[in-house]
Design a protein around this motif. Structure first.
Motif, short mmCIF file in Angstrom:
data_model
loop_
_atom_site.label_atom_id
_atom_site.label_comp_id
_atom_site.label_asym_id
_atom_site.label_seq_id
_atom_site.Cartn_x
_atom_site.Cartn_y
_atom_site.Cartn_z
N LEU B 257 0.62 -1.06 0.09
CA LEU B 257 0.21 -0.03 0.01
C LEU B 257 0.99 1.27 -0.14
CD1 LEU B 257 -2.52 1.38 0.22
CD2 LEU B 257 -2.63 0.79 2.96
N ARG B 258 0.75 2.04 -0.78
CA ARG B 258 1.51 3.09 -0.92
C ARG B 258 0.62 4.54 -0.94
NH1 ARG B 258 4.70 1.75 -6.25
NH2 ARG B 258 5.79 0.07 -5.47
N ALA B 259 0.51 5.05 0.11
CA ALA B 259 -0.43 6.37 0.36
C ALA B 259 0.20 7.58 -0.07
CB ALA B 259 -0.44 6.60 2.03
N ASP B 260 -0.38 8.65 -0.14
CA ASP B 260 0.14 9.83 -0.57
C ASP B 260 0.58 9.96 -2.34
OD1 ASP B 260 -0.18 11.33 1.74
OD2 ASP B 260 1.58 10.48 2.39
N SER B 261 0.05 8.89 -2.78
CA SER B 261 0.35 8.49 -4.47
C SER B 261 -0.83 8.94 -5.37
CB SER B 261 0.84 7.22 -4.43
OG SER B 261 1.74 6.76 -3.67
N ASN B 262 -0.57 10.11 -5.76
CA ASN B 262 -1.69 10.49 -6.70
C ASN B 262 -1.39 10.10 -8.10
OD1 ASN B 262 -3.83 11.74 -7.83
ND2 ASN B 262 -3.36 13.68 -7.02
N VAL B 263 -2.25 9.34 -8.62
CA VAL B 263 -1.99 8.87 -10.29
C VAL B 263 -2.47 10.05 -11.17
CG1 VAL B 263 -2.51 7.03 -11.88
CG2 VAL B 263 -2.19 6.33 -9.48
N VAL B 264 -1.45 10.33 -12.03
CA VAL B 264 -2.12 11.53 -12.74
C VAL B 264 -2.22 10.92 -14.35
CG1 VAL B 264 -1.09 13.37 -11.69
CG2 VAL B 264 0.71 11.97 -13.02
N GLU B 265 -2.14 9.61 -14.70
CA GLU B 265 -1.93 9.10 -16.19
C GLU B 265 -1.81 7.63 -15.82
OE1 GLU B 265 1.13 10.19 -18.68
OE2 GLU B 265 0.30 9.64 -20.44
N VAL B 266 -2.77 7.17 -16.69
CA VAL B 266 -2.67 5.30 -17.16
C VAL B 266 -1.83 5.47 -18.33
CG1 VAL B 266 -3.85 3.38 -17.71
CG2 VAL B 266 -4.77 5.10 -16.30
N LEU B 267 -0.91 4.94 -18.40
CA LEU B 267 0.35 4.64 -19.37
C LEU B 267 -0.27 3.36 -20.49
CD1 LEU B 267 3.40 4.94 -17.34
CD2 LEU B 267 2.60 6.89 -18.68
N HIS B 268 -0.27 3.81 -21.57
CA HIS B 268 -0.77 2.57 -22.56
C HIS B 268 -0.07 2.79 -23.83
CE1 HIS B 268 -3.22 5.57 -25.00
NE2 HIS B 268 -3.25 5.98 -23.48
N GLU B 269 0.13 1.47 -24.56
CA GLU B 269 0.78 1.46 -25.73
C GLU B 269 -0.01 0.38 -26.63
OE1 GLU B 269 4.96 1.40 -24.99
OE2 GLU B 269 4.98 0.14 -26.98
N GLY B 270 -0.28 0.57 -27.62
CA GLY B 270 -0.86 -0.33 -28.62
C GLY B 270 -2.28 -0.77 -27.91
N GLY B 271 -3.09 -0.20 -27.39
CA GLY B 271 -4.47 -0.66 -27.02
C GLY B 271 -4.16 -1.54 -25.70
N ARG B 272 -3.07 -1.43 -25.06
CA ARG B 272 -2.53 -2.27 -23.65
C ARG B 272 -2.08 -1.16 -22.61
NH1 ARG B 272 -2.66 -7.87 -23.19
NH2 ARG B 272 -1.73 -8.20 -21.26
N ALA B 273 -2.58 -1.42 -21.51
CA ALA B 273 -2.19 -0.40 -20.52
C ALA B 273 -0.84 -1.01 -20.04
CB ALA B 273 -2.91 -0.40 -19.36
N THR B 274 0.48 -0.08 -19.90
CA THR B 274 1.56 -0.59 -19.35
C THR B 274 1.73 -0.28 -17.92
OG1 THR B 274 2.46 1.71 -20.17
CG2 THR B 274 2.69 -0.37 -21.59
N GLY B 275 1.26 0.59 -17.38
CA GLY B 275 1.32 1.07 -15.76
C GLY B 275 0.82 2.31 -15.77
N VAL B 276 1.04 3.07 -14.59
CA VAL B 276 0.49 4.28 -14.11
C VAL B 276 1.85 5.04 -14.02
CG1 VAL B 276 -1.58 3.53 -13.67
CG2 VAL B 276 0.26 3.73 -11.86
N ARG B 277 1.45 6.54 -14.14
CA ARG B 277 2.40 7.40 -13.51
C ARG B 277 1.90 8.08 -12.25
NH1 ARG B 277 3.59 12.76 -15.14
NH2 ARG B 277 1.85 12.75 -16.78
N TYR B 278 2.55 8.21 -11.34
CA TYR B 278 2.02 9.07 -10.15
C TYR B 278 2.79 9.77 -9.33
CZ TYR B 278 4.16 5.63 -6.87
OH TYR B 278 4.85 4.80 -6.37
#
Lengths: 246, 579, 570, 248
Positions: B257-278
């Motif tokens: 669990l990581r608190a104080d972590s605000n996700v600002v973008e879902v990263l994706h490539e070619g119709g697939r999510a690769t992760g998130v930027r926070y």
């Protein structure tokens, strides 16, 4: 080696009375006079009477002028007056509550979206003023005074209750123009802060001695009502404050 | 420069009920899960000073910090949207546990009718009942299919309740018995029975007794202390993610669990999510968290915003009614009535968030709508949540708002008034939707979400109808004076109404008209799941959390399945079937 | 979308001492003036709760809100300048009265030597005395020329003091007698006299007695209540623009004082200013105020920043030494003090901001510098400000900074420490300057001012020399423990030092090397006057306000002349 | 409108008594650490002092959790301990002062320049962190416990005074322990300066209980003037006065 100076408590009023500071008529640009405050009626007794319990928290963190603070006090007392039920805003310490809140993050809108641009909204879009609450209060309180000077040629605190109500009504009805905020918006803030000061935990400086709760027969912060919840009759309880939890 | 972290199996954005459920279910299966929560860490220990109405109820101690992020709002598409500068109409949560920490605990199952509303309405009342501006749709799943997941959530939370004669059919009893029936509730039940209605005790996540859930977590018995909504429970007696699914997930050792972590973008490539930027909201540091599956489990508003901002899915366009992200935003109709009693005093200050009694005779399609100018309905309840003094100053309508008379009357009626409230269902309308704002940005430089919403004729008619029923009940209860609520001219963002926002990433069986399938899996991105009330195709006549919980358990099952199969789990067409 | 207002003869930016004096002089002469002040309105009645150390001294109630605007700082050009995020080394004022409301009131004249420092140094010690890189310049005015203005200012403020024979000649005695010579000051007096010095009571703007000034303003005597610096005076006993020049200006009916008016640009067409653009920081409305004459009288930093941001005057370039705006920023040298811990207990809770004594022997060129590796000098002085409890916890070196030992020692010495302090002059240096920051902006989107400043060899040598003079005085006073700081660390923006920043828009007689003439009129824009310590080509060892006041009176005279005749006044 | 059959004094409902009487925790069913940590640790002296002192409702929390409050109380007491001169930080209410300050603009750095970018600074450039004081404090308090647990296998409040001093010493000077986003020194300096403030600021702010901080060092608080006393060669002891006295 040390001299004990007895009876050295010099309140501002006593100081001026005893020092001859003003007596000589040398009042710097008419300035010291205003420090004495507009309304010392009846306060003589309180300061000479033995202090029952020091309420150090009853001093100012935000306001700088006695006059502003007195105007605030008078206005809150009209909104929530003393009556047969019990104390009004003044006796509940509501003005101190508001002072401390304005000095804090409430007054600075620290948790609110305050980025521009600012536009007038519709009646359904909420307050859109660029002013922070402490700025709204300061402007509104000074405007109360100005309005009573122009309508009644006297200071707000010296008006009769009904005259004060007339002034307040003008604000509620938006018949006074303020800068960057509507008079009714100031009035709404004043009203809601008055109620909050009357009924919030005494931790915050209002609701003195929990008298607001007592009037309302609200028991404050109790640990549990599991034994009372099924009681048919109304249960009167001595209220309890957050302080009791420590 | 964002710091790239090691890849994990799954990352959840938001750790409230849905994020917690997903974390627990996945972690129990041995998958490693990272939970990102924009707010601070929180546990029962934080609730020492919770009985503070001013700090928590008036100043929103546990809610979203709007100085960082808010929404903009307008009633109509042709108005200028302006920021909601402070909280009002609804209160999104923030911090570990999310709004699941400060909810009241009303835990309902939506009606079978809700899930097939379009086909049932068309069948019973014809295609023109509402008109084509109302974009009602079936949910792509039936009640029978969803029933096991409802029960699973109720078991996790230990819900206290009793059979509802007009409600969705149950296969099992509630895990715990109903809460105490206080004199106020008793009076409501008696009156409604006299009126030939069917009262029952409101299903509650404030537990009537101590309970151990299937995961081995213990929830305590409610003390009726009167501080539920907007407060956390110091006793651990209100089911919340923090005392159930989050500890369950943590115990596996597979959940971080990581608190104080605000996700600002879902990263994706070619119709697939690769992760998130926070962003770490305290230090300002930026991170990229790669994952095999990305699961959006934040609030309705943020689920929608993240997709729009990350350019995932097709944004909804009200002109063409095409596109799906932001579509079918719904709210609820808070109708009801207040009764004033001259000679009786109630223990209104005691209570619990879900201490209540309800009748469902006017909910869903439980009554005939043929001669009515609306569909659906709402639950009518009396709740004894514990009246607190700052915010509760009930006075008859003709009373001034301040001064001597106000003081007198507000003191007099504080313990001498009762309200019957309605949760009215909300039907989607083409002009009620979510999109990105062009002018205002959040603290991280991203556009705010824009809400375009107003009450519809359906809402106004329903409001009137429900308020009249509520007033009748209060009369029967013996009130000396009864005032029915009136709906405001337009939806107003300022006064609190409810935090039952829904839609924006809705489920369905057709990718043309819905964003996710019935596993909350995105049609357009197989490894992206969007869970929460954002999936509701419309809003029902109940509080949403029970249904949110059920959908989350179903989604968890879907994600585990996806981990094996790595594909779309549902075939997209009218004759829906598992692929 | 700025709202354009009707044109006025004069607009003044900043309503502190400089702006207040100019406003009062011009309005008395019948000229309409608009005064713009970025902060709020202030009156003596605002000082009702002023005896609050936490609110005023530690939370900076009266100072500028750094969240809106600050400066960036670096010691050398090699460093990356970073914002001063929280208060430290100096405290900019804001609000009507400016820093003139919360100053200590130490009120000196600079020495005749100061005004002709370059020529006098060359004359006496030869050209080589001025090292490469030291941008020493004469001021373009002599002490004798400025004396009448000093006199005018001191009479307005009612300065309390006593004559010092080796300083510049006075045309009249101080308007009021010196402050009370308290027992601890007597100790200092006795000790310094014994060592052969001639101590004097520091000239004070905290009045020693009731006083009525030539404008008819009556003020009461100082009560030694110990809340001066960082506080406003509730008695009006401390000279403050709000109890002196501003009421006079307001009485004329010619002053339109607008608070919450933060000027962000001087509008100009080539070398003629047309007015200013300002924002109300509360309502965020924007205005344009056209005027015939624009007077900048805000703080040093803001005067410089406004000129640079408005592209007015030639910006200083440290590489070539060309350009004038931002040039010759100077500060002051402190820290060569001797701290003494005593067995006896004194009434140190009582005091006043300008209650002190000083010896004149080490100031300016009053001692021979032939064999010394620095020029100019320092005031060696002792003050009884009134010790407030949060900020005064001095303990001898080696004492723990927390825990039982700290508590007991800090309490033991709470009323038993004295300090012989040094305030040294600061010479300008080519690499000490002000310009605009390339990265950081203020809340209005204007770049922050960037300060590049480090102490020089001159400063270090001066420090070492003065440290040798303070300890013997403390010894003579009978301290039990004496601690002397003998060296200067690089300037650090975190701890408070003083708010005596100078330069950046300096005066002189040559447009190539100075920005304004001796009337503070800009060489490059004749209808722009820039008043304040920004005009000082170097900083002397004395507190700057007296000289700032004198220059403001002179500038007011110049503005009047300009309004009549136009053109360059020099 | 009936009198309660059992009117209840506030003590009856204090958290401690509640726990004791209700049996909710006695059965050993303390949920997920939920209730246990809510009970103040040091009950004995609490009971005594409650009986004697008049109630000050301002002594409650606006910012800290109970644990944070207790850790703050313990740490500040080591920085400013009770001794023969008078009360320490605890007796002076310093932890309440800090709580109230952190809940306000000081804790939010409302008047500081908080715009990015943040770079590492030279020693002369002042603090550059974009973390707010309230956050630094919370992280620091957690750090005190983490380090105490690491070195002494107990939380900070359970350590002996010497062990507590050792932990604080490490935070003050050493670099051996890292906090996320702040240095231990940054936190310690904040802790120390706020301790001194709480001991000596006007009691308006919740510390300096009864002006006892001022009394210890013979500081008379806010007096109207010292024109007489200032010329006295003897030390003049004056009964202190707070801002409250100015309210008339």
């Amino acid at each position: 080696m040390a001299n004990e100076e007895k009876d050295s408590k010099i309140s501002r009023r006593k100081f001026v009375k005893n020092s001859g500071y003003v007596a000589g008529g040398v009042v710097g640009g008419g300035l010291l006079g205003s420090l004495l405050g507009v309304n010392f009626k009846g306060s003589e007794q309180t300061s000479t009477a033995p202090v029952k319990e020091a309420k150090f928290n009853q001093a100012l963190m935000y306001f700088t002028r006695q006059a502003d603070f007195k105007t605030l006090g008078a206005a809150t007392e009209r909104i929530f007056p003393e009556d047969d039920n019990g104390p009004g805003a003044l006796a509940l310490g509501v003005p101190y509550f508001i002072d401390h809140q304005l000095a804090g993050s409430y007054g600075r809108n620290d948790q609110e979206y305050m980025q521009g641009p600012f536009h007038d909204g519709t009646a359904f879009q909420g307050l859109q003023s660029p002013l922070k609450r402490h700025e709204i209060f300061m402007q509104g309180i000074r405007a109360l005074e100005k309005e009573s000077q122009s309508d009644f040629n006297d200071s707000f605190t010296s008006l009769e209750g009904e005259q004060q109500d007339k002034i307040l009504q003008k604000f509620e009805d938006d018949k006074v123009k303020l800068k960057g905020v509507k008079a009714s918006e100031f009035f709404d803030l004043l009203r809601s802060a008055t109620l909050a000061g009357a009924y919030s935990d005494p931790l915050y400086g209002g609701n003195e001695d929990m008298a607001g709760w007592k009037m309302k027969e609200y028991p404050g912060s109790q640990m549990s009502y599991i034994n009372e919840i099924e009681e048919e009759d109304f249960v009167e309880m001595k209220p309890s404050a957050l302080h009791e939890h420590l | 420069m964002a710091k790239k972290l090691d890849k994990v199996d799954a990352v959840t954005v938001g750790v409230g009920w849905t994020g917690g459920i997903i974390a627990a279910e996945l972690a129990k299966e041995g998958l490693n899960v990272v939970g990102l929560e924009r707010g601070g860490d929180r546990s029962t220990e934080d609730f020492q000073m919770i009985h503070d109405e001013y700090r928590y109820a008036v100043r929103y101690g546990l809610m979203q910090d709007t100085s960082k992020e808010t929404i903009t709002f307008r009633n109509k598409p042709d108005e200028r949207a302006l920021p909601m500068r402070r909280l009002g109409s609804f209160l999104p949560g923030e911090g570990v546990g999310g709004a699941g920490d400060h909810w009241n605990g009303h835990t309902w199952r939506f009606l079978p009718y809700d899930l097939e509303i379009k086909s049932q309405t068309d069948k019973k009342y014809g295609k023109d009942k509402l008109g084509e501006d109302y974009t009602i749709q079936d949910w792509g799943i039936t009640y029978d299919e969803l029933e096991p997941y409802f029960y699973k959530f109720e078991q996790t939370a230990g819900i206290s309740g009793e059979e509802n004669p007009m409600g969705a059919p149950r296969k099992h009893d509630y895990p715990t018995g109903p809460m105490k029936s206080s004199p106020i509730l008793y009076r409501f039940k008696k009156a409604t029975k006299n009126m030939k209605l069917h009262p029952f005790q409101l299903p509650s996540a404030n537990l009537s007794e101590q309970y151990e859930n299937p995961d081995g977590e213990t929830i305590n018995a409610c003390q009726y202390c009167g501080f539920c909504e907007r407060f956390g429970c110091e006793y651990g007696a209100k089911s919340s993610p923090n005392i159930t699914v989050i500890p369950t997930a943590k115990k596996t050792g597979n959940f971080e669990l990581r608190a104080d972590s605000n996700v600002v973008e879902v990263l994706h490539e070619g119709g697939r999510a690769t992760g998130v930027r926070y962003v770490d909201v305290k230090t300002g540091e930026e991170f990229v968290q790669p994952a095999d599956v990305v699961i959006l489990t934040s609030y309705v508003l943020n689920n929608t915003r993240l997709l729009l901002q990350s350019k995932l899915g097709k944004p909804y366009d009200p002109k063409t009614k095409e596109g799906v992200i932001g579509k079918n935003y719904c709210y609820q109709i808070t109708a009801g009535a207040t009764g004033f009693f001259e000679d009786e005093k109630f223990n209104s200050f005691m209570g619990a968030g879900s201490l209540g009694a309800t009748v469902d005779d006017y909910n869903g399609d439980n009554f005939d709508h043929k001669d009515l100018d609306f569909i659906h309905g709402g639950s009518l309840s009396i709740t004894q949540t514990g009246q607190r003094p700052i915010e509760n100053n009930p006075v008859p309508k003709d009373t001034p708002k301040w001064g001597k008379d106000f003081k007198e009357k507000s003191l007099h009626y504080f313990n001498r008034s009762l309200s019957v409230g309605a949760q009215g269902a909300s039907m989607p309308h083409r002009n009620n939707y979510l999109s990105l704002d062009e002018n205002y940005k959040d603290a991280y430089g991203n556009p705010l979400l824009k809400l375009t919403y107003d009450f519809t004729d359906q809402d106004r008619n329903l409001h009137k109808y429900l308020s009249e029923q509520a007033a009748d009940i209060l009369k029967e209860m013996g009130a000396d004076k009864v005032e029915a609520k009136e709906i405001s001219e337009h939806y107003d963002i300022v006064p609190y109404q409810s935090t039952h926002n829904t839609g924006g990433v809705i489920m369905g069986d057709d990718p043309e008209t819905s964003a996710v399938n019935n596993y909350s899996q995105m049609w357009d991105v197989d490894n992206l799941f969007v869970i929460g009330a954002s999936a509701f195709a419309h809003n029902g006549g109940y509080n949403p959390t029970g249904t949110v919980g059920a959908l989350a358990y179903r989604a968890a099952e879907g994600i585990i399945k996806f981990m094996d199969e790595d594909k779309q789990l549902v075939k997209a067409n009218k004759d829906r079937q598992l692929v | 979308m700025a709202n354009e207002l009707p044109k006025v003869p004069v607009v003044i930016v900043g309503m502190g001492w400089a702006g207040g004096i100019i406003a009062s002089e011009l309005t008395k002469a019948g000229i309409e003036v608009v005064g713009l002040e970025r902060g709020k309105e202030r009156k003596t009645s605002d000082y009702y709760m002023v005896h609050d150390e936490l609110r005023y001294a530690l939370r900076y109630e009266m100072m500028k809100d750094l969240s809106k605007e600050t400066l960036t700082f670096r010691n050398t050009e090699k460093m990356r300048a970073l914002p001063m995020r929280t208060y430290g080394t100096f405290l900019d004022g804001t609000g009507v009265g400016g820093a003139g409301s919360h100053w200590n009131g130490q009120n000196y004249r600079f020495l005749p030597y100061d005004f002709e420092i370059a020529s006098k140094t060359v004359e006496k010690y030869g050209k080589n005395k001025i090292p490469d890189g030291m941008a020493l310049q004469d001021w373009g005015i002599t002490y004798d020329e400025l004396e009448p203005y000093y006199d005018k200012y001191e009479k307005m403020a009612g300065i309390s003091g006593e004559e010092v024979p080796i300083y510049g000649k006075r045309s009249a005695p101080y308007p009021t007698k010196p402050m009370l010579k308290t027992p601890v000051l007597e100790m200092f007096e006795k000790a310094t006299k014994k060592l052969g010095y001639n101590p004097y009571m520091v000239p004070s703007a905290n009045l020693s007695e009731n006083y009525t000034n030539p404008d008819g303003i009556a003020r009461g005597a100082c009560q030694y209540c110990a809340f001066c610096e960082r506080f406003g005076c509730e008695y009006g006993a401390k000279a403050d623009p709000i109890v002196t020049v501003l009421p006079v200006a307001e009485k004329t009916g010619k002053l339109d004082l607008r608070t919450h008016a933060n000027v962000i640009e001087i509008l100009h067409d080539g070398n003629k200013a047309s007015g200013v653009r300002y924002v109300n920081p509360v309502t965020r409305e924007e205005f344009i105020q056209p005027a015939d004459v624009v007077v900048l009288s805000s703080y040093v930093f803001n005067n410089v920043k406004l000129l640079l941001a408005s592209n007015l005057g030639k910006a200083y370039d440290s590489k070539t030494g060309q350009g004038v705006i931002g040039k010759n920023y100077a500060y002051q040298i402190t820290g060569e003090s001797s701290l003494g811990f005593f067995k006896d207990k004194f009434n140190l809770y009582a005091g006043a901001g300008a209650l002190g004594m000083e010896i004149p022997e080490y100031t300016g060129d009053n001692f021979d510098h032939t064999d010394l590796d620095f020029i100019h000098g320092a005031g060696i002085r002792m003050f009884q400000y009134g010790n407030r409890p949060i900020s005064n916890n001095f303990v001898p070196d080696g004492t723990a900074t927390w825990g039982k030992e700290f508590k007991q020692t800090s309490i033991k010495y709470a009323n038993s420490w004295l300090k012989v302090a040094v305030q040294g002059a600061s010479m300008p240096w080519r690499t000490n300057y002000l310009d605009l920051d390339p990265t950081y902006k203020d809340t209005y989107g204007v770049p922050l001012l960037r300060m590049t400043y480090d102490y020089t060899e001159q400063d270090h040598n001066l420090t070492k020399y003065m440290a040798k003079q303070t300890a013997p005085i403390m010894e003579e006073m009978g301290a039990e423990i004496i601690e002397t700081t003998g060296s200067l660390e690089p300037l650090d923006v975190a701890p408070y030092i003083n708010t005596h920043n100078t330069g950046g828009v300096i005066m002189g007689e040559d447009p190539a090397t100075s920005a304004v003439n001796s009337y503070l009129q800009m060489w490059d824009a004749e209808n722009v006057f820039v008043a304040g310590a920004s005009a000082f080509p170097h900083n002397s060892s004395f507190n700057p306000t007296g000289t700032l006041g004198a220059l403001s009176y002179r500038s007011a005279e110049g503005i009047e002349k300009y309004l009549k005749n136009g053109g360059s006044l020099v | 409108m009936v009198d309660s059959n059992k009117p209840q004094g506030p003590e009856d409902h204090s958290r401690r008594k509640f726990i004791r009487n209700s049996g909710i925790a006695v059965g050993g069913i303390v949920v997920g650490g939920a209730l246990g940590s809510l009970i103040p640790t040091k009950q004995k002296d609490k009971d005594q002092s409650n009986a004697e002192k008049p109630i000050n409702y301002n002594d409650a929390l606006m910012f800290f959790t109970m644990e944070q409050f207790q850790t703050t109380e313990a740490a500040t007491e080591r920085i400013f301990p009770e001794d023969e001169l008078g009360p320490g930080a605890k007796g002076l209410g310093v932890a309440y002062y800090i709580d109230h300050q952190l809940a306000g603009p000081w804790g939010m750095n409302a008047k500081d320049y908080m715009e990015g970018p943040a770079y590492n600074a030279e020693a002369t450039q002042g603090t550059q962190t974009l973390m707010r004081r309230a956050d630094v404090f919370a992280i620091g308090l957690k750090g005190l416990d983490d380090y105490s647990n690491k070195k002494y296998e107990n939380k900070f409040t359970e350590l002996t005074a010497e062990e507590q001093d050792d932990v604080l010493q490490v935070f003050d000077v050493a670099k051996e322990f890292k906090l996320s986003g702040a240095t231990t020194k940054q936190f310690f300096e904040l802790l120390r300066s706020m301790t001194i403030e709480g001991a000596y600021s006007d009691p308006l702010y919740g510390g300096n209980k009864n002006m006892a901080g001022w009394k210890m060092r013979d500081f008379p608080g806010s007096q109207m003037g010292y024109t007489e006393a200032i010329m006295n060669k003897e030390f003049v002891k004056i009964e202190p006065q707070s801002l409250r006295e100015h309210m008339g």
